[in-house]
Design an enzyme around this catalytic site. Structure first.
Site, PDB file in Angstrom:
ATOM      1  N   ASN A   1       0.625  -1.256   0.033  1.00  0.00           N
ATOM      2  CA  ASN A   1       0.173   0.149  -0.056  1.00  0.00           C
ATOM      3  C   ASN A   1       0.769   1.528   0.056  1.00  0.00           C
ATOM      4  O   ASN A   1       2.027   1.047  -0.082  1.00  0.00           O
ATOM      5  CB  ASN A   1      -0.960  -0.080   1.038  1.00  0.00           C
ATOM      6  CG  ASN A   1      -0.229  -0.243   2.459  1.00  0.00           C
ATOM      7  OD1 ASN A   1       0.465   0.890   2.887  1.00  0.00           O
ATOM      8  ND2 ASN A   1      -0.504  -0.926   3.104  1.00  0.00           N
TER       9      ASN A   1
ATOM     10  N   ASP B   1      -4.169  -5.943   4.384  1.00  0.00           N
ATOM     11  CA  ASP B   1      -5.441  -6.789   5.000  1.00  0.00           C
ATOM     12  C   ASP B   1      -5.321  -8.292   4.553  1.00  0.00           C
ATOM     13  O   ASP B   1      -6.111  -9.004   4.960  1.00  0.00           O
ATOM     14  CB  ASP B   1      -6.611  -5.996   4.728  1.00  0.00           C
ATOM     15  CG  ASP B   1      -6.747  -4.615   5.788  1.00  0.00           C
ATOM     16  OD1 ASP B   1      -6.362  -4.942   6.729  1.00  0.00           O
ATOM     17  OD2 ASP B   1      -6.971  -3.663   5.140  1.00  0.00           O
TER      18      ASP B   1
ATOM     19  N   LYS C   1       9.959 -17.312  -9.777  1.00  0.00           N
ATOM     20  CA  LYS C   1       9.284 -16.369 -10.413  1.00  0.00           C
ATOM     21  C   LYS C   1       8.460 -17.029 -11.302  1.00  0.00           C
ATOM     22  O   LYS C   1       8.577 -17.747 -12.056  1.00  0.00           O
ATOM     23  CB  LYS C   1      10.271 -15.515 -11.186  1.00  0.00           C
ATOM     24  CG  LYS C   1       9.837 -14.234 -11.668  1.00  0.00           C
ATOM     25  CD  LYS C   1      10.589 -13.420 -12.478  1.00  0.00           C
ATOM     26  CE  LYS C   1       9.678 -12.453 -13.396  1.00  0.00           C
ATOM     27  NZ  LYS C   1      10.517 -11.910 -14.492  1.00  0.00           N
TER      28      LYS C   1
ATOM     29  N   PHE D   1      -4.605   3.462  14.641  1.00  0.00           N
ATOM     30  CA  PHE D   1      -4.926   4.382  13.363  1.00  0.00           C
ATOM     31  C   PHE D   1      -6.075   3.874  12.964  1.00  0.00           C
ATOM     32  O   PHE D   1      -6.101   2.843  12.400  1.00  0.00           O
ATOM     33  CB  PHE D   1      -3.465   4.562  12.789  1.00  0.00           C
ATOM     34  CG  PHE D   1      -2.566   5.546  13.481  1.00  0.00           C
ATOM     35  CD1 PHE D   1      -1.810   5.311  14.383  1.00  0.00           C
ATOM     36  CD2 PHE D   1      -2.426   6.945  12.650  1.00  0.00           C
ATOM     37  CE1 PHE D   1      -1.085   6.132  14.962  1.00  0.00           C
ATOM     38  CE2 PHE D   1      -1.555   7.875  13.347  1.00  0.00           C
ATOM     39  CZ  PHE D   1      -0.596   7.501  14.390  1.00  0.00           C
TER      40      PHE D   1
ATOM     41  N   LYS E   1     -13.567   1.130  15.089  1.00  0.00           N
ATOM     42  CA  LYS E   1     -12.234   0.331  15.097  1.00  0.00           C
ATOM     43  C   LYS E   1     -11.799   0.320  16.761  1.00  0.00           C
ATOM     44  O   LYS E   1     -11.217  -0.435  17.309  1.00  0.00           O
ATOM     45  CB  LYS E   1     -11.136   0.904  14.512  1.00  0.00           C
ATOM     46  CG  LYS E   1     -11.511   0.557  12.888  1.00  0.00           C
ATOM     47  CD  LYS E   1     -10.693   1.207  12.043  1.00  0.00           C
ATOM     48  CE  LYS E   1     -10.966   0.899  10.464  1.00  0.00           C
ATOM     49  NZ  LYS E   1     -10.241   1.663   9.490  1.00  0.00           N
TER      50      LYS E   1
ATOM     51  N   LYS F   1     -11.528  -3.100  18.461  1.00  0.00           N
ATOM     52  CA  LYS F   1     -10.190  -3.374  18.826  1.00  0.00           C
ATOM     53  C   LYS F   1      -9.722  -3.185  20.380  1.00  0.00           C
ATOM     54  O   LYS F   1      -8.450  -3.633  20.521  1.00  0.00           O
ATOM     55  CB  LYS F   1      -8.997  -2.762  17.787  1.00  0.00           C
ATOM     56  CG  LYS F   1      -9.415  -3.076  16.325  1.00  0.00           C
ATOM     57  CD  LYS F   1      -8.420  -2.764  15.330  1.00  0.00           C
ATOM     58  CE  LYS F   1      -8.899  -2.898  13.823  1.00  0.00           C
ATOM     59  NZ  LYS F   1      -7.861  -3.003  12.830  1.00  0.00           N
TER      60      LYS F   1
HETATM   61  N1  CTP Z   1      -3.984  -3.118  11.764  1.00  0.00           N
HETATM   62  C1  CTP Z   1      -3.395  -4.353  12.080  1.00  0.00           C
HETATM   63  N2  CTP Z   1      -3.457  -5.305  11.358  1.00  0.00           N
HETATM   64  C2  CTP Z   1      -4.298  -5.495  10.415  1.00  0.00           C
HETATM   65  C3  CTP Z   1      -4.793  -4.415   9.708  1.00  0.00           C
HETATM   66  C4  CTP Z   1      -4.784  -3.228  10.367  1.00  0.00           C
HETATM   67  O1  CTP Z   1      -2.855  -4.125  13.170  1.00  0.00           O
HETATM   68  N3  CTP Z   1      -4.077  -6.546   9.621  1.00  0.00           N
HETATM   69  C5  CTP Z   1      -4.087  -1.734  12.616  1.00  0.00           C
HETATM   70  C6  CTP Z   1      -3.307  -0.610  11.830  1.00  0.00           C
HETATM   71  O2  CTP Z   1      -1.836  -0.584  12.130  1.00  0.00           O
HETATM   72  C7  CTP Z   1      -4.176   0.444  12.295  1.00  0.00           C
HETATM   73  C8  CTP Z   1      -5.516   0.024  12.672  1.00  0.00           C
HETATM   74  O3  CTP Z   1      -5.169  -1.562  12.831  1.00  0.00           O
HETATM   75  O4  CTP Z   1      -3.549   1.025  13.435  1.00  0.00           O
HETATM   76  C9  CTP Z   1      -6.453   0.356  11.569  1.00  0.00           C
HETATM   77  O5  CTP Z   1      -6.035   0.169  10.124  1.00  0.00           O
HETATM   78  P1  CTP Z   1      -6.719   0.479   9.234  1.00  0.00           P
HETATM   79  O6  CTP Z   1      -6.073  -0.097   7.781  1.00  0.00           O
HETATM   80  O7  CTP Z   1      -7.555   1.888   9.331  1.00  0.00           O
HETATM   81  O8  CTP Z   1      -8.288  -0.651   9.339  1.00  0.00           O
HETATM   82  P2  CTP Z   1      -8.492  -2.002   9.200  1.00  0.00           P
HETATM   83  O9  CTP Z   1      -8.738  -2.681  10.624  1.00  0.00           O
HETATM   84  O10 CTP Z   1      -7.676  -2.843   8.250  1.00  0.00           O
HETATM   85  O11 CTP Z   1     -10.032  -1.944   8.477  1.00  0.00           O
HETATM   86  P3  CTP Z   1     -10.648  -1.513   6.981  1.00  0.00           P
HETATM   87  O12 CTP Z   1      -9.429  -1.675   6.224  1.00  0.00           O
HETATM   88  O13 CTP Z   1     -11.545  -2.218   6.670  1.00  0.00           O
HETATM   89  O14 CTP Z   1     -10.964   0.060   7.149  1.00  0.00           O
END
Ligand code: CTP
Length: 363
Positions: A208, A277, A287, A322, A336, A340
């Protein structure tokens, strides 16, 4: 912020790396500090005092016996300053200040100054390793002087090794460490930063837009304020903050492992990382050839590290997450925060130009 309106005495001794200090002056001014440059006579052979006068918008002093509006120059200069930085510090000035010799303006200033001192050595590697120089540096360290070690690499004299002046950004960070309030002293902070990379094959990955800037800035500020910091970082282009333990990871799984390892150690956990995610279900070890590419890549969810940390949260531990959102920012962030089991969440509207990924500002 830390250096805003700070009076900093910047002593420059003779050495080719004096040219790098021009950039340091610029950075100090950008940070809101007021650097007052003092040069040894030999330093002024490498870079003209006029260069520093122009950059700092102040007179540059080189002569202990210079008169004018300041009748006792070394006292006048040291009374105002909060920090004395000597960069580059050559073997000669290190020898003089370690042994209390005061035969020019800079060495005299050192004796007259009772504040914090940062010495940034730079010289040929053989000179740096000489027992006389090392003994002098030890002596200064024992006296509470902060020594910012030189970096390794190609030296202007043609040699290779340790002796290059620390980069201006690093010297600036060392100044922040010395002048910041130590209100986080005794706190252990675990920070995650950057993106993760989920392998498709050995050369391709899913990731990302995260640059890691947010997590690195938090790590740097936490360290400046006296905390012990472990920074678990995905791949970034950033220089590691000074004095933090850096744990480099690549995938979400590796980040999970590293975060869990340090989670019970930490008083505060700040998860600024943008964890991918989803991860490809399988990744071949060689490869994939174009003609044999699959039509679709099957993805599986990665572990939600933050949610896991929320479940394992020990008593008194502070967990900060975050939320990267493009719509319903507050609503989604609150969800969240609750789901969480967090104490704080930083809600980030990543669709804005001045917020979100890879910007120097945030909201
Ligand atoms: N985070 C994490 N592990 C993951 C995904 C997210 O620890 N697999 C943590 C990130 O470091 C951040 C928080 O969760 O502090 C929220 O991340 P964000 O990308 O905003 O949300 P998601 O929980 O991934 O949900 P979505 O993508 O559906 O908004």
């Amino acid at each position: 912020m830390i250096l805003k309106d700070k009076e900093i005495l910047l002593g420059i001794s003779g050495g080719i790396s004096a040219y790098k200090v021009c950039e340091l002056v610029r950075l100090l001014i950008k940070a809101g500090a007021h650097p007052q440059v003092v040069m040894t006579e030999n330093a002024s052979k490498f870079v003209s005092p006029l260069t520093f006068e122009t950059l700092s918008q102040r007179p540059v002093y080189t002569d202990l016996f210079a008169r004018g509006e300041k009748p006792v120059l070394h006292i006048e200069l040291t009374d105002k300053a909060e920090l004395l930085v000597i960069a580059p510090a050559n073997a000669n000035i290190i020898g003089k200040i370690a042994n209390g010799i005061a035969d020019d303006l800079l060495s005299t200033l050192y004796l007259a100054f009772s504040g914090k001192v940062l010495v940034c050595p730079a010289m040929n590697v053989k000179m740096y390793q000489h027992p006389a120089v090392q003994e002098n540096l030890r002596r200064l360290k024992n006296r509470g002087v902060e020594i910012l070690e030189p970096e390794e690499g190609e030296l202007a004299c043609g040699w290779e090794g340790k002796g290059r002046l620390a980069e201006p950004e690093v010297i600036l960070e060392a100044c922040e460490h010395l002048l910041a309030p130590k209100d986080f002293a005794g706190k252990k902070i675990l920070i995650s930063a950057g993106p993760t990379r989920e392998a498709i094959d050995p050369v391709r990955f899913i990731s990302n837009r995260s640059s890691g800037k947010m997590g690195y800035a938090i790590a740097r500020a936490s360290k400046s304020r006296g905390a012990e910091v472990v920074l678990v970082s995905g791949p970034t282009q950033l220089r590691p903050p000074l004095g933090v333990k850096l744990v480099q990871v690549e995938s979400a799984k590796e980040m999970e492992k590293a975060c869990l390892k340090y989670s019970s150690w930490a008083d505060v956990i700040i998860k600024a990382a943008a964890v991918a995610d989803f991860s490809p279900k399988t990744a071949p070890s060689s490869k994939m050839k174009k003609e044999k590419l699959p039509k679709a890549i099957e993805l599986v969810p990665t572990p939600d590290i933050l949610a896991e940390l929320g479940k394992k949260k020990k008593k008194g531990q502070i967990l900060v997450g975050f939320a990267a959102e493009t719509e319903d920012v507050l609503k989604n962030a609150r969800k969240k925060l609750k789901e969480k089991n967090l104490d704080l969440i930083v809600a980030n509207d990543v669709s804005r130009k001045d917020a979100g990924f890879d910007v120097d500002t945030n909201i």
